[in-house]
Scaffold this motif. Structure first.
Motif, mmCIF file in Angstrom:
data_model
loop_
_atom_site.group_PDB
_atom_site.id
_atom_site.type_symbol
_atom_site.label_atom_id
_atom_site.label_comp_id
_atom_site.label_asym_id
_atom_site.label_seq_id
_atom_site.Cartn_x
_atom_site.Cartn_y
_atom_site.Cartn_z
ATOM 1 N N GLU B 15 0.949 -1.014 0.021
ATOM 2 C CA GLU B 15 -0.178 -0.037 0.019
ATOM 3 C C GLU B 15 0.924 1.299 0.009
ATOM 4 O OE1 GLU B 15 -2.515 0.481 3.267
ATOM 5 O OE2 GLU B 15 -4.067 1.345 2.131
ATOM 6 N N LEU B 82 -4.029 1.489 -3.036
ATOM 7 C CA LEU B 82 -4.851 1.150 -1.926
ATOM 8 C C LEU B 82 -4.905 -0.363 -1.836
ATOM 9 C CD1 LEU B 82 -7.199 4.565 -2.480
ATOM 10 C CD2 LEU B 82 -5.180 4.229 -1.078
ATOM 11 N N VAL B 83 -5.332 -0.623 -0.460
ATOM 12 C CA VAL B 83 -5.731 -2.157 -0.168
ATOM 13 C C VAL B 83 -7.157 -2.277 -0.841
ATOM 14 C CG1 VAL B 83 -6.546 -3.576 1.671
ATOM 15 C CG2 VAL B 83 -4.433 -2.186 1.938
ATOM 16 N N SER B 84 -7.978 -1.459 -1.188
ATOM 17 C CA SER B 84 -9.187 -1.569 -1.628
ATOM 18 C C SER B 84 -9.017 -1.740 -3.450
ATOM 19 C CB SER B 84 -9.972 -0.337 -1.509
ATOM 20 O OG SER B 84 -9.865 1.005 -1.721
ATOM 21 N N LYS B 116 -0.996 -5.135 -0.152
ATOM 22 C CA LYS B 116 -1.070 -5.474 1.311
ATOM 23 C C LYS B 116 -0.778 -4.177 2.123
ATOM 24 C CE LYS B 116 0.629 -10.182 0.065
ATOM 25 N NZ LYS B 116 1.566 -11.337 0.293
ATOM 26 N N PRO B 117 -1.271 -4.322 3.191
ATOM 27 C CA PRO B 117 -1.025 -3.031 4.175
ATOM 28 C C PRO B 117 0.351 -2.717 4.524
ATOM 29 C CG PRO B 117 -2.773 -4.668 4.909
ATOM 30 C CD PRO B 117 -2.114 -5.090 3.849
#
Lengths: 117, 117
Positions: B15, B82-84, B116-117
């Protein structure tokens, strides 16, 4: 607008059974298409229609029939289901088919997940 | 015949880092190029398209794609993932030459993006 709707969402068939996947759109689109999605193969075109009363074959038409009696509806019929037809099926529609305008954008339904045993 | 290649089955990115999802195509004449995204258990959603004009196309959710005619590529990019954004991404092509074949898109096999965060 509901956009492109598909029913059913899930279906399990036995080999040899027949069924119809329903697709409807309320955007007054002339062009409608059916695709199947298989892992690693992207979406493959089964049949398409450029207007009511006009249909044609896509890349993988065998085992499927379509008709287009109205602008809104484009059902896909499996005549005698086979395990090779296990897939996710997507219906799509667009206003136009050429010219490169915004009308080329296809709108997809949520899909029907079909399993043939 | 037209075709699309997405050489990576999966792209992993952290991310906040930039992301690139690759796409190359083959088509007779000038291409119309599209990117679609598919979230789990959903239909495909239109992201962006190249028809003509500026080679850098901007689309939804901060995504952009660069058309490179000499390399026959149309890579999808985003400056900060972004993770989304985690989803399945499809590149598609059709010839700019309009014919009675309607709005026939050829899709690539898809690339799964994992952020991934």
């Amino acid at each position: 607008n509901a956009g492109v709707t598909q029913t059913p969402k899930f279906q399990v068939l036995k080999t040899g059974q027949s069924m119809t996947l329903q697709c409807a759109q309320d955007m007054n689109h002339e062009y409608m298409s059916w695709y199947r999605q298989d892992p690693g193969m992207g979406l493959r075109l089964i049949h398409y229609s450029v207007g009511a009363g006009i249909t044609d074959q896509g890349e993988v038409p065998n085992g499927y029939n379509v008709s287009r009696s109205t602008t809104e509806d484009f059902p896909l019929r499996l005549l005698s289901a086979a395990p090779s037809q296990t897939s996710v099926y997507f219906c799509a529609s667009s206003y136009g088919g050429g010219g490169g305008s915004s009308t080329d954008t296809q709108y997809f339904g949520p899909g029907t997940r079909l399993t043939v045993l | 015949a037209q075709s699309v290649a997405q050489p990576e089955d999966q792209v992993n990115v952290a991310e906040g880092n930039p992301l690139t999802v690759k796409c190359t195509y083959s088509v007779s004449g000038n291409p119309y190029l599209f990117w679609y995204v598919q979230y789990p258990n959903r239909g495909l959603q239109f992201l962006l398209k190249y028809i003509t004009g500026d080679n850098l196309v901007k689309g939804s959710y901060g995504f952009e794609a660069e058309f490179n005619k000499s390399q026959t590529s149309f890579h999808l990019k985003k400056p900060s993932a972004l993770v989304s954004d985690s989803a399945l991404y499809f590149c598609a092509v059709r010839s700019a030459h309009f014919n009675n074949a309607g709005n026939m898109l050829t899709f690539g096999g898809g690339t799964r993006l994992m952020v991934k965060p």
